[in-house]
Design a protein around this motif. Sequence first.
Motif, PDB file in Angstrom:
ATOM      1  N   TRP A  32     -13.307 -81.448 -57.004  1.00 31.40           N
ATOM      2  CA  TRP A  32     -13.288 -81.288 -55.850  1.00 31.40           C
ATOM      3  C   TRP A  32     -14.428 -82.967 -56.439  1.00 31.40           C
ATOM      4  O   TRP A  32     -15.353 -83.485 -55.616  1.00 31.40           O
ATOM      5  N   MET A  33     -15.194 -83.059 -57.678  1.00 34.15           N
ATOM      6  CA  MET A  33     -16.043 -83.932 -58.045  1.00 34.15           C
ATOM      7  C   MET A  33     -15.890 -85.282 -57.599  1.00 34.15           C
ATOM      8  O   MET A  33     -16.485 -86.205 -57.647  1.00 34.15           O
ATOM      9  N   ARG A  34     -14.801 -85.723 -57.628  1.00 30.43           N
ATOM     10  CA  ARG A  34     -14.361 -87.110 -57.699  1.00 30.43           C
ATOM     11  C   ARG A  34     -14.430 -87.575 -56.262  1.00 30.43           C
ATOM     12  O   ARG A  34     -14.835 -89.514 -56.704  1.00 30.43           O
ATOM     13  N   VAL A  35     -15.374 -87.031 -55.283  1.00 30.06           N
ATOM     14  CA  VAL A  35     -15.433 -87.245 -54.404  1.00 30.06           C
ATOM     15  C   VAL A  35     -17.065 -87.887 -54.423  1.00 30.06           C
ATOM     16  O   VAL A  35     -16.989 -89.088 -53.653  1.00 30.06           O
ATOM     17  N   VAL A  36     -17.483 -87.623 -55.369  1.00 34.75           N
ATOM     18  CA  VAL A  36     -19.203 -88.576 -56.137  1.00 34.75           C
ATOM     19  C   VAL A  36     -18.776 -89.799 -56.822  1.00 34.75           C
ATOM     20  O   VAL A  36     -19.095 -90.529 -56.367  1.00 34.75           O
ATOM     21  N   GLY A  37     -17.765 -89.759 -58.047  1.00 37.26           N
ATOM     22  CA  GLY A  37     -16.833 -90.562 -58.018  1.00 37.26           C
ATOM     23  C   GLY A  37     -16.101 -89.873 -60.028  1.00 37.26           C
ATOM     24  O   GLY A  37     -16.399 -88.772 -60.490  1.00 37.26           O
ATOM     25  N   TYR A  38     -15.171 -90.599 -59.962  1.00 41.95           N
ATOM     26  CA  TYR A  38     -13.736 -90.212 -60.403  1.00 41.95           C
ATOM     27  C   TYR A  38     -14.778 -90.793 -61.964  1.00 41.95           C
ATOM     28  O   TYR A  38     -14.128 -88.834 -63.262  1.00 41.95           O
ATOM     29  N   ASP A  39     -16.341 -90.963 -62.360  1.00 39.88           N
ATOM     30  CA  ASP A  39     -16.337 -91.237 -64.037  1.00 39.88           C
ATOM     31  C   ASP A  39     -17.149 -89.786 -63.118  1.00 39.88           C
ATOM     32  O   ASP A  39     -17.730 -89.158 -64.415  1.00 39.88           O
ATOM     33  N   ALA A  40     -18.161 -89.529 -62.518  1.00 42.68           N
ATOM     34  CA  ALA A  40     -18.983 -88.688 -62.540  1.00 42.68           C
ATOM     35  C   ALA A  40     -17.825 -87.155 -62.785  1.00 42.68           C
ATOM     36  O   ALA A  40     -18.214 -85.990 -63.420  1.00 42.68           O
ATOM     37  N   TRP A  41     -17.151 -86.886 -61.907  1.00 47.27           N
ATOM     38  CA  TRP A  41     -15.836 -86.037 -62.897  1.00 47.27           C
ATOM     39  C   TRP A  41     -15.099 -86.232 -63.703  1.00 47.27           C
ATOM     40  O   TRP A  41     -15.214 -84.463 -64.476  1.00 47.27           O
ATOM     41  N   ALA A  42     -14.828 -86.795 -64.785  1.00 48.16           N
ATOM     42  CA  ALA A  42     -14.750 -86.805 -65.649  1.00 48.16           C
ATOM     43  C   ALA A  42     -15.194 -86.644 -67.141  1.00 48.16           C
ATOM     44  O   ALA A  42     -14.993 -85.814 -68.035  1.00 48.16           O
ATOM     45  N   ALA A  43     -16.653 -87.123 -66.205  1.00 44.39           N
ATOM     46  CA  ALA A  43     -17.965 -86.619 -67.108  1.00 44.39           C
ATOM     47  C   ALA A  43     -18.594 -85.412 -67.516  1.00 44.39           C
ATOM     48  O   ALA A  43     -18.742 -84.940 -68.740  1.00 44.39           O
ATOM     49  N   MET A  44     -18.602 -84.659 -66.237  1.00 44.36           N
ATOM     50  CA  MET A  44     -19.145 -83.252 -65.823  1.00 44.36           C
ATOM     51  C   MET A  44     -17.701 -82.369 -66.530  1.00 44.36           C
ATOM     52  O   MET A  44     -18.515 -81.441 -67.361  1.00 44.36           O
ATOM     53  N   SER A  45     -16.331 -83.031 -66.097  1.00 40.65           N
ATOM     54  CA  SER A  45     -15.185 -81.657 -67.321  1.00 40.65           C
ATOM     55  C   SER A  45     -15.484 -81.314 -68.220  1.00 40.65           C
ATOM     56  O   SER A  45     -14.956 -80.958 -68.891  1.00 40.65           O
ATOM     57  N   GLY A  46     -15.247 -83.620 -68.301  1.00 42.58           N
ATOM     58  CA  GLY A  46     -15.308 -83.029 -69.993  1.00 42.58           C
ATOM     59  C   GLY A  46     -16.332 -82.431 -70.756  1.00 42.58           C
ATOM     60  O   GLY A  46     -16.057 -81.924 -71.931  1.00 42.58           O
TER      61      GLY A  46
END
Length: 497
Positions: free
Chosen positions: A65-79
Amino acid sequence: MLRRLALALVGGLSLVLAFEPVGASYVVPVSVAAFVLATVGLPASRAWLPGLVFGIAFCYPLMFWMRVVGYDAWAAMSGVEALFLGLLGAVVALLHRLPAWPVWVATAWVAVEQVRTSGPLGGMPWGRLSYATADTPWASALPYVGQAGLGFLLALAGSSLAWLVLGPGRRQRFVAGATAGGALALATLPALAPWTPDTTGHRTVAVVQGNVPGEGDDILLDPRQVTQNHVQATIDLGANIDAGREPRPDFVLWPENSTASDPFLDEGLNLGIETAVDAVGVPVLVGAMVDSGPDHVLNQGIVWTPGVGAGDRYTKWHPVPFGEYIPWRSFFSGNIGRLALIPRDMLSGTRTEPLTVDGTRVADAICFDVAYDDGIHAQLRNGADLLVVQTSNATFIKTDQIEQQFEITRLRAIETGRYVAVASTNGVSGIIAPDGTVVDRAEPRTTAVLVDQVGLSDQVTPAVRIGQWFGRACVAVTVVGLLLALVAYRRPRGEQA
């Protein structure tokens, strides 16, 4: 190693199914067992890899769901969150050398959850094992042991299942008198004595979900219309009260971001709020963004009383990094253009006293605050009779985030022994009973007003009294266990007991 990596991958993916929208909670112990089986028997220098694979398979789908903020934000947070599980893999490999290792492993699981909930940048509690247990017998343990304690019981069930699978050669390392069946029973034993809170009174609460214009996923598309929606819904409620179609509530709850501008600086917004408050004739807990100098803003719940105006306030404890403030702004704002949409940093609140709303002592949580233990527990220990959640999930309205957060909120009701009123701009809003039952709920992406009677309680559950101390103790015990494991590893073979 390939088999271990495959097992870790399957285990991580299966754990995602325990959370909304699937909610298959029974897979939690099985997934934990898969994690343990993928890492035990390896040196710590290699065990981190299946742990990391498990973390990637779990965190990236869960927080998609974080992808809606940005795929970079989703990748960084999940990583970052996946890295914690990689670390846990190395820790489990070391603790497996100790007697009673399933207990040590369960303790370590909670320790890592505690650490990743606290940091970096304020931490991220999404994906705690306990957050997958709504509508299960396990949830009944929450008032007694809290989120961390329930996480320990679930991790213990999983590590004990792994102990059972490993066979007789490994079982002798589990201390005499402990059995896998006994450890598994610990996960359901508290369900035999459900918590029944004392009721000290009742209040009628109106929850307003005003809705968001357009596609519903951009709270800033027309922020004045968002405010007007909540004003109009409250005025309509006042008309229904005057006509006898609705009872007069003791107070009205608006969501976070019901006004995205400072109502003390904008005369039009101020007048709209005053009009709504006068229409219902009772206090309204308004969610507002309030200026705090040229570079900062506060996300607040403000008690707005007829004839008095703004009074008591709660400020959000846990602003979202890169969403509500930019760490190391001088570097990131110049390198990621999207961050220009966040011109000011949101400051964190520290209030530990409940709000007083027309004589009712109310614990407030704004959006992601509900996933953290600290602010909610502090307000309840200081006498809050009711819990409210003000949230603006419009950004995530087309994702699974809104249902995952609502499930966490239901678990908070059980843990705290309190009714919970939830107001969201466009979903999910509702009223939740202390046993986690959803008393009333508004459909997402609609304008709705819920008027319901809720019970009050001044009884503090053992979980709230314990607070974060169980999780912190698990961190300390895990450190001790690692030291013992290292000593056992270095001791000459002839000296081992």
